[in-house]
Scaffold this motif. Structure first.
Motif, short mmCIF file in Angstrom:
data_model
loop_
_atom_site.label_atom_id
_atom_site.label_comp_id
_atom_site.label_asym_id
_atom_site.label_seq_id
_atom_site.Cartn_x
_atom_site.Cartn_y
_atom_site.Cartn_z
N ASN A 57 0.84 -1.19 0.00
CA ASN A 57 0.00 0.00 0.00
C ASN A 57 0.89 1.25 0.00
O ASN A 57 1.61 1.49 0.96
CB ASN A 57 -0.89 -0.02 1.24
CG ASN A 57 -1.77 1.21 1.36
OD1 ASN A 57 -1.82 2.04 0.48
ND2 ASN A 57 -2.46 1.29 2.49
N PRO A 58 0.84 2.07 -1.06
CA PRO A 58 1.72 3.24 -1.12
C PRO A 58 1.37 4.31 -0.09
O PRO A 58 2.18 5.20 0.17
CB PRO A 58 1.53 3.76 -2.55
CG PRO A 58 0.26 3.18 -3.03
CD PRO A 58 0.04 1.91 -2.26
N ASP A 59 0.19 4.21 0.53
CA ASP A 59 -0.19 5.17 1.57
C ASP A 59 0.25 4.75 2.96
O ASP A 59 0.10 5.51 3.92
CB ASP A 59 -1.71 5.40 1.54
CG ASP A 59 -2.16 6.07 0.25
OD1 ASP A 59 -1.38 6.90 -0.27
OD2 ASP A 59 -3.26 5.75 -0.23
N ASN A 60 0.78 3.54 3.08
CA ASN A 60 1.27 3.05 4.37
C ASN A 60 2.51 3.83 4.77
O ASN A 60 3.36 4.17 3.94
CB ASN A 60 1.60 1.56 4.25
CG ASN A 60 2.14 0.99 5.53
OD1 ASN A 60 3.32 1.16 5.82
ND2 ASN A 60 1.29 0.31 6.28
N GLY A 61 2.65 4.11 6.05
CA GLY A 61 3.76 4.91 6.56
C GLY A 61 5.12 4.28 6.28
O GLY A 61 6.08 4.98 5.93
N ILE A 62 5.21 2.97 6.46
CA ILE A 62 6.48 2.29 6.22
C ILE A 62 6.84 2.34 4.74
O ILE A 62 7.98 2.63 4.37
CB ILE A 62 6.43 0.83 6.72
CG1 ILE A 62 6.23 0.81 8.24
CG2 ILE A 62 7.69 0.07 6.33
CD1 ILE A 62 5.93 -0.56 8.81
N ALA A 63 5.86 2.08 3.89
CA ALA A 63 6.11 2.11 2.44
C ALA A 63 6.49 3.52 2.00
O ALA A 63 7.38 3.69 1.16
CB ALA A 63 4.88 1.63 1.69
N LYS A 64 5.85 4.53 2.57
CA LYS A 64 6.20 5.92 2.25
C LYS A 64 7.63 6.24 2.67
O LYS A 64 8.38 6.89 1.94
CB LYS A 64 5.25 6.90 2.93
CG LYS A 64 3.92 7.06 2.26
CD LYS A 64 3.11 8.11 3.00
CE LYS A 64 1.74 8.28 2.41
NZ LYS A 64 0.96 9.30 3.12
N PHE A 65 7.99 5.80 3.88
CA PHE A 65 9.34 6.05 4.39
C PHE A 65 10.38 5.41 3.48
O PHE A 65 11.36 6.06 3.09
CB PHE A 65 9.47 5.50 5.82
CG PHE A 65 10.86 5.55 6.36
CD1 PHE A 65 11.38 6.73 6.87
CD2 PHE A 65 11.67 4.43 6.35
CE1 PHE A 65 12.67 6.79 7.35
CE2 PHE A 65 12.96 4.47 6.84
CZ PHE A 65 13.47 5.67 7.34
N VAL A 66 10.18 4.16 3.14
CA VAL A 66 11.14 3.44 2.29
C VAL A 66 11.22 4.10 0.91
O VAL A 66 12.31 4.32 0.37
CB VAL A 66 10.77 1.94 2.19
CG1 VAL A 66 11.61 1.25 1.13
CG2 VAL A 66 10.95 1.28 3.54
N ALA A 67 10.08 4.45 0.35
CA ALA A 67 10.06 5.09 -0.98
C ALA A 67 10.74 6.45 -0.94
O ALA A 67 11.46 6.82 -1.88
CB ALA A 67 8.63 5.23 -1.48
N SER A 68 10.54 7.19 0.15
CA SER A 68 11.15 8.52 0.24
C SER A 68 12.67 8.43 0.32
O SER A 68 13.37 9.33 -0.15
CB SER A 68 10.59 9.29 1.44
OG SER A 68 11.08 8.75 2.65
#
Length: 116
Positions: A57-68
């Motif tokens: 899920n791209p809106d998940n905090g962990i996924a956002k952190f890793v993507a950033s």
């Protein structure tokens, strides 16, 4: 007089040995820091690949952190290849970036250790 000369020579030898040991310690710590930073960057890129392929899920905090963090760590590799499948594009491009980080880190550590 001869005792003074030999005492000075001994002190200079001890100082040189101390300086060599100190330099070896500093280079050892620096090479460990470089290795940890490089491996952490490669790990973040690999995790980004796993998240993209797995459909995280791209809106998940962990996924956002890793993507950033993965975006700037990709160093221009993020659009090197442009296959039709976006998941494949992430896997190839960010995977190559992760390999680059591992190779560059290994080379930097070898250079630093050669200095010591």
């Amino acid at each position: 007089m001869a005792e003074d000369v030999s005492a000075d020579a001994h002190e200079n030898g001890v100082r040189r040995a101390d300086l060599r040991r100190a330099r070896a310690r500093v280079v050892g710590v620096l090479s460990n820091v470089v290795r940890w930073v490089g491996n952490a960057g490669a790990a973040l890129l690999a995790i980004h690949v796993v998240f993209a392929i797995g459909g995280a899920n791209p809106d998940n905090g962990i996924a956002k952190f890793v993507a950033s963090w993965a975006e700037p760590l990709a160093l221009g590799f993020e659009d090197l290849f442009m296959p039709d499948d976006p998941k494949l594009a992430v896997a190839i491009n960010y995977g190559i970036a992760a390999l680059f980080w591992l190779i560059a880190t290994a080379m930097a550590v070898r250079i630093l250790r050669a200095i010591a």
